[in-house]
Design a protein around this motif. Structure first.
Motif, PDB file in Angstrom:
ATOM      1  N   ALA A  27     -45.215  27.211  44.192  1.00 35.36           N
ATOM      2  CA  ALA A  27     -44.521  26.200  45.000  1.00 35.36           C
ATOM      3  C   ALA A  27     -44.513  24.832  44.325  1.00 35.36           C
ATOM      4  O   ALA A  27     -43.471  24.191  44.201  1.00 35.36           O
ATOM      5  CB  ALA A  27     -45.164  26.103  46.375  1.00 35.36           C
ATOM      6  N   CYS A  28     -45.692  24.381  43.870  1.00 39.15           N
ATOM      7  CA  CYS A  28     -45.786  23.036  43.286  1.00 39.15           C
ATOM      8  C   CYS A  28     -46.012  23.048  41.784  1.00 39.15           C
ATOM      9  O   CYS A  28     -45.995  21.987  41.141  1.00 39.15           O
ATOM     10  CB  CYS A  28     -46.903  22.252  43.962  1.00 39.15           C
ATOM     11  N   LEU A  29     -46.257  24.243  41.233  1.00 39.93           N
ATOM     12  CA  LEU A  29     -46.466  24.445  39.784  1.00 39.93           C
ATOM     13  C   LEU A  29     -47.732  23.772  39.266  1.00 39.93           C
ATOM     14  O   LEU A  29     -47.915  23.657  38.047  1.00 39.93           O
ATOM     15  CB  LEU A  29     -45.247  23.941  38.995  1.00 39.93           C
ATOM     16  N   GLN A  30     -48.617  23.368  40.169  1.00 45.04           N
ATOM     17  CA  GLN A  30     -49.893  22.797  39.753  1.00 45.04           C
ATOM     18  C   GLN A  30     -50.935  23.905  39.581  1.00 45.04           C
ATOM     19  O   GLN A  30     -50.768  25.027  40.063  1.00 45.04           O
ATOM     20  CB  GLN A  30     -50.377  21.784  40.796  1.00 45.04           C
ATOM     21  N   SER A  31     -52.013  23.573  38.864  1.00 46.45           N
ATOM     22  CA  SER A  31     -53.084  24.543  38.662  1.00 46.45           C
ATOM     23  C   SER A  31     -53.688  24.948  40.005  1.00 46.45           C
ATOM     24  O   SER A  31     -53.824  24.117  40.917  1.00 46.45           O
ATOM     25  CB  SER A  31     -54.169  23.946  37.766  1.00 46.45           C
ATOM     26  N   LEU A  32     -54.039  26.224  40.099  1.00 47.53           N
ATOM     27  CA  LEU A  32     -54.602  26.731  41.350  1.00 47.53           C
ATOM     28  C   LEU A  32     -56.097  26.468  41.412  1.00 47.53           C
ATOM     29  O   LEU A  32     -56.858  26.894  40.539  1.00 47.53           O
ATOM     30  CB  LEU A  32     -54.339  28.237  41.469  1.00 47.53           C
ATOM     31  N   ARG A  33     -56.498  25.751  42.439  1.00 40.86           N
ATOM     32  CA  ARG A  33     -57.912  25.562  42.744  1.00 40.86           C
ATOM     33  C   ARG A  33     -58.071  25.750  44.249  1.00 40.86           C
ATOM     34  O   ARG A  33     -57.282  25.225  45.022  1.00 40.86           O
ATOM     35  CB  ARG A  33     -58.389  24.161  42.343  1.00 40.86           C
ATOM     36  N   PHE A  34     -59.079  26.514  44.630  1.00 35.57           N
ATOM     37  CA  PHE A  34     -59.235  26.850  46.037  1.00 35.57           C
ATOM     38  C   PHE A  34     -60.558  26.347  46.589  1.00 35.57           C
ATOM     39  O   PHE A  34     -61.609  26.490  45.964  1.00 35.57           O
ATOM     40  CB  PHE A  34     -59.178  28.368  46.253  1.00 35.57           C
ATOM     41  N   GLY A  35     -60.495  25.774  47.792  1.00 34.64           N
ATOM     42  CA  GLY A  35     -61.692  25.564  48.572  1.00 34.64           C
ATOM     43  C   GLY A  35     -61.920  26.803  49.422  1.00 34.64           C
ATOM     44  O   GLY A  35     -61.063  27.698  49.482  1.00 34.64           O
ATOM     45  N   LEU A  36     -63.033  26.875  50.079  1.00 30.52           N
ATOM     46  CA  LEU A  36     -63.351  28.065  50.871  1.00 30.52           C
ATOM     47  C   LEU A  36     -62.297  28.378  51.932  1.00 30.52           C
ATOM     48  O   LEU A  36     -61.892  29.528  52.084  1.00 30.52           O
ATOM     49  CB  LEU A  36     -64.729  27.907  51.522  1.00 30.52           C
ATOM     50  N   PRO A  37     -61.777  27.374  52.684  1.00 35.69           N
ATOM     51  CA  PRO A  37     -60.772  27.700  53.710  1.00 35.69           C
ATOM     52  C   PRO A  37     -59.445  28.199  53.136  1.00 35.69           C
ATOM     53  O   PRO A  37     -58.671  28.849  53.838  1.00 35.69           O
ATOM     54  CB  PRO A  37     -60.567  26.365  54.451  1.00 35.69           C
ATOM     55  N   ASP A  38     -59.186  27.874  51.856  1.00 30.98           N
ATOM     56  CA  ASP A  38     -57.898  28.227  51.255  1.00 30.98           C
ATOM     57  C   ASP A  38     -57.975  29.454  50.356  1.00 30.98           C
ATOM     58  O   ASP A  38     -56.979  29.831  49.732  1.00 30.98           O
ATOM     59  CB  ASP A  38     -57.370  27.052  50.421  1.00 30.98           C
ATOM     60  N   ALA A  39     -59.141  30.038  50.241  1.00 31.98           N
ATOM     61  CA  ALA A  39     -59.348  31.129  49.288  1.00 31.98           C
ATOM     62  C   ALA A  39     -58.449  32.326  49.607  1.00 31.98           C
ATOM     63  O   ALA A  39     -58.113  32.572  50.773  1.00 31.98           O
ATOM     64  CB  ALA A  39     -60.803  31.555  49.309  1.00 31.98           C
ATOM     65  N   PRO A  40     -58.028  33.069  48.586  1.00 30.02           N
ATOM     66  CA  PRO A  40     -57.169  34.247  48.803  1.00 30.02           C
ATOM     67  C   PRO A  40     -57.853  35.298  49.676  1.00 30.02           C
ATOM     68  O   PRO A  40     -59.047  35.560  49.528  1.00 30.02           O
ATOM     69  CB  PRO A  40     -56.949  34.770  47.382  1.00 30.02           C
ATOM     70  N   VAL A  41     -57.075  35.875  50.564  1.00 30.76           N
ATOM     71  CA  VAL A  41     -57.570  36.970  51.411  1.00 30.76           C
ATOM     72  C   VAL A  41     -56.563  38.111  51.389  1.00 30.76           C
ATOM     73  O   VAL A  41     -55.353  37.884  51.331  1.00 30.76           O
ATOM     74  CB  VAL A  41     -57.802  36.512  52.869  1.00 30.76           C
ATOM     75  N   ALA A  42     -57.056  39.324  51.411  1.00 32.18           N
ATOM     76  CA  ALA A  42     -56.186  40.501  51.465  1.00 32.18           C
ATOM     77  C   ALA A  42     -55.754  40.737  52.912  1.00 32.18           C
ATOM     78  O   ALA A  42     -56.581  40.707  53.829  1.00 32.18           O
ATOM     79  CB  ALA A  42     -56.917  41.717  50.924  1.00 32.18           C
ATOM     80  N   LEU A  43     -54.467  40.953  53.117  1.00 33.11           N
ATOM     81  CA  LEU A  43     -53.946  41.186  54.457  1.00 33.11           C
ATOM     82  C   LEU A  43     -54.063  42.657  54.838  1.00 33.11           C
ATOM     83  O   LEU A  43     -53.872  43.548  54.006  1.00 33.11           O
ATOM     84  CB  LEU A  43     -52.481  40.750  54.534  1.00 33.11           C
TER      85      LEU A  43
END
Length: 209
Positions: A27-43
């Motif tokens: 979306a924004c083409l910026q480097s991906l960095r995640f905090g705990l609330p934003d971390a990837p989850v499997a649906l």
């Protein structure tokens, strides 16, 4: 639909992918960095093996789960599983008892595991109910004319079991609105996102709340 959908939040958006190996946000083409609330989850996939879900209403399609994206009577078929996973469903040839063929469908479990007596009654009543002349093959065309068919078979049995359990029955609109439509809408959204990721490699589903 064998791949697992993964959701993460970045730059205020919900983003869906099959893999998080990419280092930049689509979306924004910026480097991906995640905090705990934003971390990837499997649906969780909304489609399950109906033969492994006892005492449930099953909604499937002979064309596969991708055809469950919309509620079309011509595309879906409805059945009822017993406690052993045998699926009773009303067809042009009468009531079928399928040991296979319902491996990828929307499942709405109607009898919890702790209701053991009700489960035993469910099996006994389903076998008796399916043998009634009302569900003979000759009546299928008549039932279809009134919009019942497999769904009418299932809902009539469900209301029968509610009556035996001392509860009031549900109209077609009530049952559809409270039990079926929420599951079908969730399945439809999952299918839409899945196809988008399959085509583009990602799906941006709007601003995260």
């Amino acid at each position: 639909m064998e791949k697992t959908l993964i959701k993460y939040t970045h730059c205020g958006r919900n983003i869906y992918v099959f893999s998080c190996s990419e280092r930049r946000c689509p979306a924004c083409l910026q480097s991906l960095r995640f905090g705990l609330p934003d971390a990837p989850v499997a649906l969780t996939c909304p489609f399950r093996n109906g033969h492994a879900v006892p005492c449930a209403l099953l909604i499937g399609s002979v064309h596969g789960p991708t055809h469950l994206g919309e509620w079309h009577d011509t595309e879906i078929h409805v059945g009822l599983s017993d406690s052993e996973g045998l699926v009773y469903n009303y067809t042009l040839s009468g009531v079928r008892r399928d040991e296979s063929g319902w491996e990828r469908c929307v499942c709405i479990q109607l009898c919890p595991a702790w209701r053991q007596q009700l489960r035993a009654s469910w099996d006994r009543e389903l076998e008796r109910f399916s043998a009634l002349p009302l569900w003979a093959s000759e009546r299928f065309a008549e039932e279809r004319e009134f919009g019942s068919c497999c769904y009418g078979f299932a809902l009539t049995f469900i209301n029968h079991m509610l009556s035996l359990d001392g509860r009031e029955g549900l109209s077609r609109d009530q049952f559809t609105g409270s039990h079926v439509l929420p599951r079908m809408k969730a399945a439809s959204l999952y299918i839409s996102v899945y196809h988008a990721v399959l085509q583009h490699g990602f799906c941006i589903a709007g601003v995260s709340s």
